[in-house]
Design a protein around this motif. Sequence first.
Motif, PDB file in Angstrom:
ATOM      1  N   VAL A  87      -1.336  -2.542 -17.888  1.00  0.00           N
ATOM      2  CA  VAL A  87      -1.204  -1.148 -18.312  1.00  0.00           C
ATOM      3  C   VAL A  87       0.131  -0.933 -19.020  1.00  0.00           C
ATOM      4  O   VAL A  87       0.205  -0.296 -20.074  1.00  0.00           O
ATOM      5  N   THR A  88       1.194  -1.474 -18.467  1.00  0.00           N
ATOM      6  CA  THR A  88       2.506  -1.345 -19.085  1.00  0.00           C
ATOM      7  C   THR A  88       2.533  -1.981 -20.471  1.00  0.00           C
ATOM      8  O   THR A  88       3.109  -1.434 -21.415  1.00  0.00           O
ATOM      9  N   SER A  89       1.874  -3.112 -20.613  1.00  0.00           N
ATOM     10  CA  SER A  89       1.859  -3.803 -21.912  1.00  0.00           C
ATOM     11  C   SER A  89       1.103  -3.011 -22.972  1.00  0.00           C
ATOM     12  O   SER A  89       1.327  -3.200 -24.175  1.00  0.00           O
ATOM     13  N   GLN A  90       0.207  -2.130 -22.537  1.00  0.00           N
ATOM     14  CA  GLN A  90      -0.605  -1.345 -23.469  1.00  0.00           C
ATOM     15  C   GLN A  90      -0.010   0.037 -23.761  1.00  0.00           C
ATOM     16  O   GLN A  90      -0.652   0.874 -24.416  1.00  0.00           O
ATOM     17  N   ARG A  91       1.222   0.243 -23.325  1.00  0.00           N
ATOM     18  CA  ARG A  91       1.813   1.576 -23.481  1.00  0.00           C
ATOM     19  C   ARG A  91       1.884   2.041 -24.936  1.00  0.00           C
ATOM     20  O   ARG A  91       1.590   3.219 -25.208  1.00  0.00           O
ATOM     21  N   PRO A  92       2.230   1.205 -25.918  1.00  0.00           N
ATOM     22  CA  PRO A  92       2.236   1.692 -27.311  1.00  0.00           C
ATOM     23  C   PRO A  92       0.866   2.199 -27.759  1.00  0.00           C
ATOM     24  O   PRO A  92       0.770   3.241 -28.429  1.00  0.00           O
ATOM     25  N   LEU A  93      -0.205   1.494 -27.395  1.00  0.00           N
ATOM     26  CA  LEU A  93      -1.553   1.941 -27.735  1.00  0.00           C
ATOM     27  C   LEU A  93      -1.878   3.252 -27.040  1.00  0.00           C
ATOM     28  O   LEU A  93      -2.389   4.196 -27.675  1.00  0.00           O
ATOM     29  N   ILE A  94      -1.591   3.326 -25.759  1.00  0.00           N
ATOM     30  CA  ILE A  94      -1.896   4.537 -24.991  1.00  0.00           C
ATOM     31  C   ILE A  94      -1.183   5.743 -25.589  1.00  0.00           C
ATOM     32  O   ILE A  94      -1.780   6.816 -25.773  1.00  0.00           O
ATOM     33  N   GLU A  95       0.079   5.593 -25.915  1.00  0.00           N
ATOM     34  CA  GLU A  95       0.842   6.713 -26.468  1.00  0.00           C
ATOM     35  C   GLU A  95       0.351   7.101 -27.859  1.00  0.00           C
ATOM     36  O   GLU A  95       0.294   8.295 -28.201  1.00  0.00           O
ATOM     37  N   ALA A  96      -0.022   6.111 -28.672  1.00  0.00           N
ATOM     38  CA  ALA A  96      -0.530   6.416 -30.007  1.00  0.00           C
ATOM     39  C   ALA A  96      -1.854   7.168 -29.932  1.00  0.00           C
ATOM     40  O   ALA A  96      -2.071   8.150 -30.667  1.00  0.00           O
ATOM     41  N   LEU A  97      -2.739   6.734 -29.058  1.00  0.00           N
ATOM     42  CA  LEU A  97      -4.015   7.422 -28.906  1.00  0.00           C
ATOM     43  C   LEU A  97      -3.812   8.826 -28.337  1.00  0.00           C
ATOM     44  O   LEU A  97      -4.501   9.774 -28.739  1.00  0.00           O
ATOM     45  N   HIS A  98      -2.873   8.961 -27.432  1.00  0.00           N
ATOM     46  CA  HIS A  98      -2.593  10.280 -26.864  1.00  0.00           C
ATOM     47  C   HIS A  98      -2.125  11.246 -27.950  1.00  0.00           C
ATOM     48  O   HIS A  98      -2.574  12.401 -28.012  1.00  0.00           O
ATOM     49  N   ARG A  99      -1.248  10.791 -28.833  1.00  0.00           N
ATOM     50  CA  ARG A  99      -0.773  11.654 -29.920  1.00  0.00           C
ATOM     51  C   ARG A  99      -1.927  12.082 -30.819  1.00  0.00           C
ATOM     52  O   ARG A  99      -2.023  13.245 -31.208  1.00  0.00           O
ATOM     53  N   LEU A 100      -2.789  11.123 -31.165  1.00  0.00           N
ATOM     54  CA  LEU A 100      -3.910  11.432 -32.046  1.00  0.00           C
ATOM     55  C   LEU A 100      -4.894  12.395 -31.385  1.00  0.00           C
ATOM     56  O   LEU A 100      -5.335  13.379 -32.002  1.00  0.00           O
ATOM     57  N   LEU A 101      -5.236  12.130 -30.146  1.00  0.00           N
ATOM     58  CA  LEU A 101      -6.198  12.969 -29.440  1.00  0.00           C
ATOM     59  C   LEU A 101      -5.663  14.384 -29.236  1.00  0.00           C
ATOM     60  O   LEU A 101      -6.399  15.369 -29.421  1.00  0.00           O
ATOM     61  N   LYS A 102      -4.385  14.511 -28.881  1.00  0.00           N
ATOM     62  CA  LYS A 102      -3.785  15.835 -28.701  1.00  0.00           C
ATOM     63  C   LYS A 102      -3.727  16.596 -30.012  1.00  0.00           C
ATOM     64  O   LYS A 102      -4.009  17.804 -30.065  1.00  0.00           O
ATOM     65  N   ARG A 155      -2.542   9.711 -17.379  1.00  0.00           N
ATOM     66  CA  ARG A 155      -2.560   9.003 -16.089  1.00  0.00           C
ATOM     67  C   ARG A 155      -2.035   7.592 -16.247  1.00  0.00           C
ATOM     68  O   ARG A 155      -1.218   7.117 -15.445  1.00  0.00           O
ATOM     69  N   LEU A 156      -2.467   6.914 -17.297  1.00  0.00           N
ATOM     70  CA  LEU A 156      -2.046   5.533 -17.515  1.00  0.00           C
ATOM     71  C   LEU A 156      -0.568   5.468 -17.899  1.00  0.00           C
ATOM     72  O   LEU A 156       0.141   4.543 -17.494  1.00  0.00           O
ATOM     73  N   THR A 157      -0.108   6.452 -18.661  1.00  0.00           N
ATOM     74  CA  THR A 157       1.309   6.471 -19.008  1.00  0.00           C
ATOM     75  C   THR A 157       2.157   6.649 -17.745  1.00  0.00           C
ATOM     76  O   THR A 157       3.178   5.975 -17.571  1.00  0.00           O
ATOM     77  N   ALA A 158       1.716   7.544 -16.865  1.00  0.00           N
ATOM     78  CA  ALA A 158       2.446   7.759 -15.621  1.00  0.00           C
ATOM     79  C   ALA A 158       2.450   6.498 -14.764  1.00  0.00           C
ATOM     80  O   ALA A 158       3.448   6.146 -14.135  1.00  0.00           O
ATOM     81  N   ALA A 159       1.305   5.793 -14.753  1.00  0.00           N
ATOM     82  CA  ALA A 159       1.233   4.554 -13.979  1.00  0.00           C
ATOM     83  C   ALA A 159       2.182   3.502 -14.542  1.00  0.00           C
ATOM     84  O   ALA A 159       2.845   2.770 -13.791  1.00  0.00           O
ATOM     85  N   GLY A 160       2.263   3.437 -15.866  1.00  0.00           N
ATOM     86  CA  GLY A 160       3.177   2.474 -16.490  1.00  0.00           C
ATOM     87  C   GLY A 160       4.619   2.799 -16.209  1.00  0.00           C
ATOM     88  O   GLY A 160       5.439   1.913 -15.962  1.00  0.00           O
ATOM     89  N   VAL A 161       4.952   4.105 -16.219  1.00  0.00           N
ATOM     90  CA  VAL A 161       6.320   4.531 -15.921  1.00  0.00           C
ATOM     91  C   VAL A 161       6.674   4.177 -14.485  1.00  0.00           C
ATOM     92  O   VAL A 161       7.763   3.696 -14.181  1.00  0.00           O
ATOM     93  N   ALA A 162       5.707   4.407 -13.567  1.00  0.00           N
ATOM     94  CA  ALA A 162       5.946   4.096 -12.156  1.00  0.00           C
ATOM     95  C   ALA A 162       6.177   2.600 -11.960  1.00  0.00           C
ATOM     96  O   ALA A 162       7.003   2.180 -11.141  1.00  0.00           O
ATOM     97  N   THR A 163       5.462   1.794 -12.747  1.00  0.00           N
ATOM     98  CA  THR A 163       5.632   0.358 -12.633  1.00  0.00           C
ATOM     99  C   THR A 163       7.020  -0.079 -13.092  1.00  0.00           C
ATOM    100  O   THR A 163       7.645  -0.966 -12.508  1.00  0.00           O
TER     101      THR A 163
END
Length: 292
Positions: free
Chosen positions: A92-107, A282-290
Amino acid sequence: METLVGEVLSREAWTAAATAHAARIDRYAAPHLARRDAQVKHPVFDFLFTYYSYRPAQLRRWHPGHGVRLDDASEYAGLKGYADGAVTDEFVTSQRPLIEALHRLLKATAGRAGNFGCFGLHEWAMVYRLHEDETRHPDWPLRLGPSGTDEVVEQHRIACSHFDAYRFFTPPALPLNTLSPGREDRPAYEQPACLHAGMDLYKHAFRLSPMIGSDLVADCFELAWDIRVMDMRAAPYDLADLGFEPIRIETAEGKAEYVAAQREFADRGAPLRQRLIEECERLTAAGVATLA
């Protein structure tokens, strides 16, 4: 690092979920695979399996999402992102750039007003000034013929906001578009009424797999399937022999029919887009916690 797990599913429970998911997908995938084996093309139903990069076998495989561990799950050993029956925190942490990019687009897409005046003209712009044997579906004739199709394009305002549709416009059609969406500026253009933005919810979902549950991926897939049918009914091709009644967007009645269907799909897509936004958070928060 340890993988954070909030739930453990017994083998009986997860195999039942996986079997039900595969059966749900097989309604769509099995006919496609049979056609592929027979070397028979379908201009409507092949799209989700050929345009998008997610293979039928990947779509059929069920994932519970990050935070769930599968008991006695040797079938998942070696799958990308997994260890000991669960999607790892490290993945999940390794995928953070993808997660954040998709979050920006979806929002950005969710926060923009929908354009219900495009009338599906992107498909018409993709065949503008082409001979029928030069189109993407040369086995199927243009309903109005080449000259009639060109007239429809020339008599309308083209306002396609989706780069992955716009990039397939014919060269003479490109300057007719009132917008110039690019590959890197999707958050500045994507809007929730766009049929292709609705179909792409499926792409965003499978790109987040296996970090999100497969139920959400399948929900997005089924929305994309229904949108594809409507998109091709409004396209310039004559698909009556396949059982697709055309939406005659060159008429006032056809435009009204198109907009009504477009609004229904936008309404169906909105909660799915919101679920994907929440999963990204949720995944971003999980990555931050890690990382903490």
